[in-house]
Design an enzyme around this catalytic site. Structure first.
Site, PDB file in Angstrom:
ATOM      1  N   ASN A   1     -54.694  41.733  24.052  1.00  0.00           N
ATOM      2  CA  ASN A   1     -55.270  40.497  23.446  1.00  0.00           C
ATOM      3  C   ASN A   1     -54.146  40.326  22.577  1.00  0.00           C
ATOM      4  O   ASN A   1     -54.474  40.894  21.288  1.00  0.00           O
ATOM      5  CB  ASN A   1     -56.518  40.436  23.562  1.00  0.00           C
ATOM      6  CG  ASN A   1     -56.656  39.085  22.617  1.00  0.00           C
ATOM      7  OD1 ASN A   1     -56.133  38.076  22.815  1.00  0.00           O
ATOM      8  ND2 ASN A   1     -57.986  38.880  22.137  1.00  0.00           N
TER       9      ASN A   1
ATOM     10  N   LYS B   1     -53.825  37.443  20.622  1.00  0.00           N
ATOM     11  CA  LYS B   1     -54.380  36.506  19.902  1.00  0.00           C
ATOM     12  C   LYS B   1     -53.547  35.679  19.587  1.00  0.00           C
ATOM     13  O   LYS B   1     -52.518  35.275  20.320  1.00  0.00           O
ATOM     14  CB  LYS B   1     -54.933  37.370  18.668  1.00  0.00           C
ATOM     15  CG  LYS B   1     -56.028  38.206  18.871  1.00  0.00           C
ATOM     16  CD  LYS B   1     -56.712  38.740  17.817  1.00  0.00           C
ATOM     17  CE  LYS B   1     -57.436  40.000  18.132  1.00  0.00           C
ATOM     18  NZ  LYS B   1     -58.937  40.151  17.773  1.00  0.00           N
TER      19      LYS B   1
ATOM     20  N   HIS C   1     -64.303  35.126  24.715  1.00  0.00           N
ATOM     21  CA  HIS C   1     -63.694  36.110  23.696  1.00  0.00           C
ATOM     22  C   HIS C   1     -64.740  35.930  22.428  1.00  0.00           C
ATOM     23  O   HIS C   1     -64.826  34.532  22.465  1.00  0.00           O
ATOM     24  CB  HIS C   1     -62.173  35.808  23.372  1.00  0.00           C
ATOM     25  CG  HIS C   1     -61.851  37.015  22.525  1.00  0.00           C
ATOM     26  ND1 HIS C   1     -62.099  37.139  21.045  1.00  0.00           N
ATOM     27  CD2 HIS C   1     -61.271  38.417  22.623  1.00  0.00           C
ATOM     28  CE1 HIS C   1     -61.743  38.303  20.417  1.00  0.00           C
ATOM     29  NE2 HIS C   1     -61.100  38.995  21.409  1.00  0.00           N
TER      30      HIS C   1
ATOM     31  N   GLU D   1     -63.967  35.619  19.491  1.00  0.00           N
ATOM     32  CA  GLU D   1     -63.343  34.525  18.538  1.00  0.00           C
ATOM     33  C   GLU D   1     -63.558  33.085  19.106  1.00  0.00           C
ATOM     34  O   GLU D   1     -63.615  32.231  18.318  1.00  0.00           O
ATOM     35  CB  GLU D   1     -61.953  34.790  18.311  1.00  0.00           C
ATOM     36  CG  GLU D   1     -61.813  36.101  17.509  1.00  0.00           C
ATOM     37  CD  GLU D   1     -60.735  37.115  17.403  1.00  0.00           C
ATOM     38  OE1 GLU D   1     -59.594  36.774  18.263  1.00  0.00           O
ATOM     39  OE2 GLU D   1     -60.588  38.173  17.016  1.00  0.00           O
TER      40      GLU D   1
ATOM     41  N   GLU E   1     -67.614  43.754  24.059  1.00  0.00           N
ATOM     42  CA  GLU E   1     -66.663  43.960  22.664  1.00  0.00           C
ATOM     43  C   GLU E   1     -67.723  43.758  21.672  1.00  0.00           C
ATOM     44  O   GLU E   1     -67.944  42.539  21.262  1.00  0.00           O
ATOM     45  CB  GLU E   1     -65.669  42.936  22.665  1.00  0.00           C
ATOM     46  CG  GLU E   1     -64.699  42.950  23.664  1.00  0.00           C
ATOM     47  CD  GLU E   1     -63.267  42.496  23.275  1.00  0.00           C
ATOM     48  OE1 GLU E   1     -62.292  43.110  22.961  1.00  0.00           O
ATOM     49  OE2 GLU E   1     -63.467  41.217  22.754  1.00  0.00           O
TER      50      GLU E   1
ATOM     51  N   GLY F   1     -61.097  43.835  15.092  1.00  0.00           N
ATOM     52  CA  GLY F   1     -60.538  43.538  14.035  1.00  0.00           C
ATOM     53  C   GLY F   1     -60.819  44.063  12.730  1.00  0.00           C
ATOM     54  O   GLY F   1     -60.427  43.917  11.623  1.00  0.00           O
TER      55      GLY F   1
ATOM     56  N   SER G   1     -61.326  47.395  18.082  1.00  0.00           N
ATOM     57  CA  SER G   1     -60.680  48.453  17.126  1.00  0.00           C
ATOM     58  C   SER G   1     -60.116  49.661  18.138  1.00  0.00           C
ATOM     59  O   SER G   1     -60.374  50.785  17.493  1.00  0.00           O
ATOM     60  CB  SER G   1     -61.303  48.781  15.923  1.00  0.00           C
ATOM     61  OG  SER G   1     -61.679  47.770  15.139  1.00  0.00           O
TER      62      SER G   1
HETATM   63  C1  PEP Z   1     -59.817  41.932  20.859  1.00  0.00           C
HETATM   64  O1  PEP Z   1     -59.168  41.128  20.340  1.00  0.00           O
HETATM   65  O2  PEP Z   1     -60.368  41.619  21.792  1.00  0.00           O
HETATM   66  C2  PEP Z   1     -60.105  43.340  20.103  1.00  0.00           C
HETATM   67  C3  PEP Z   1     -60.594  44.137  20.422  1.00  0.00           C
HETATM   68  O3  PEP Z   1     -59.299  43.192  18.928  1.00  0.00           O
HETATM   69  P1  PEP Z   1     -59.039  44.711  18.133  1.00  0.00           P
HETATM   70  O4  PEP Z   1     -58.531  45.584  19.012  1.00  0.00           O
HETATM   71  O5  PEP Z   1     -58.148  44.075  16.897  1.00  0.00           O
HETATM   72  O6  PEP Z   1     -60.437  44.923  17.404  1.00  0.00           O
END
Ligand code: PEP
Length: 250
Positions: free
Chosen positions: A10, A12, A96, A98, A168, A174, A214
């Site tokens: 992803n 973003k 997601h 976000e 998630e 993040g 992460s």
């Molecule tokens: C994501 O954007 O779905 C995500 C898991 O981000 P990160 O790996 O940066 O935590």
């Protein structure tokens, strides 16, 4: 039944089309011949056509990070399933965290988007996960079940064969904080049990549940080796070809 893992990037709101193309050109040789997992890239909408073109001839798939539920209409700034398919993309993220946090995406909207994706034969990666205060209050299972029930309302087992769920935990996205494999496995077991409740045991067994939050080259193996974890959705560490390739090939 064995599930083929999916490792997904992803990106973003990062990468211009030229940067996306440079990524793919560097990344494909690094994963040439890698058959153990499916791989998908989720660029921003302006880079989608470039990525679709650049991955042609490889087994890497391309998808959008978000898709509207309507087929067309007065929805300024949005992208439809028809548009996604017209450029040759095959996947979409839905819900997601976000999107939920900054764009008020509710379980009801997630549900409408999921119906649209399934209707158009787009592989949906539906993202769910608890906030830190939910976890601290012992509400993780309640949140996951509520999000799944909302997302899957009216979805039949027959329609759900391509469904992918990404667990998630919001506190891990993040932040550099990763769920331990044990925490992720416990959450995935809750998700799979609820999938069985909603869609039947067979679909639950076949549905891929990814972990996201992460994931990095250093922790990918510990997470993805778990039987219950069917791959990863990767944000920050997917932006560099060598880092994402190292995750894919953990
Ligand atoms: C994501 O954007 O779905 C995500 C898991 O981000 P990160 O790996 O940066 O935590």
């Amino acid at each position: 039944m064995s599930r083929k893992a999916l490792i997904a990037a992803n990106w973003k709101m990062y990468k211009t089309p030229a940067e996306a193309k440079a990524f793919v050109d560097a990344f494909l040789p690094l994963v040439a011949g890698h058959d153990r997992d499916d791989i998908a890239l989720f660029p921003s909408v302006t880079s989608l056509a470039t990525v679709v073109e650049a991955v042609k001839g490889s087994k890497v798939a391309a998808g959008l990070q978000n898709m509207h539920f309507a087929e067309e209409g007065a929805y300024t700034g949005e992208t439809s399933a028809v548009m996604l398919k017209a450029v040759g993309a095959t996947h979409t993220l839905i819900g997601h965290s976000e999107r939920r946090q900054y764009f008020n995406e509710t379980d009801e909207v997630v549900n409408k988007k999921l119906h649209t994706a399934l209707k158009h034969g787009i592989v949906p990666v539906v993202c769910i996960g608890e906030l830190l205060h939910d976890r601290e209050a012992g509400l993780t299972a309640d949140v996951l079940v509520r999000q799944l029930k909302g997302a899957l309302a009216g979805v039949t087992a027959e329609a759900a064969h391509s469904l992918v769920i990404a667990y998630e935990p919001c506190w891990a996205i993040g932040t550099g904080k990763t769920a331990t494999p044990k925490m992720a496995v416990e959450a995935h077991a809750i998700v799979r049990a609820e999938l069985a409740n909603l869609l039947g045991a067979e679909v639950a067994k076949a549905t891929r549940i990814l972990y996201g939050g992460s994931v990095k080259p250093e922790n990918a193996k510990d997470l993805c080796c778990e039987e219950e974890i069917d791959g990863a959705l990767v944000g920050g560490a997917s932006l560099k070809p060598d880092s994402f390739a190292a995750i894919v090939k953990y």
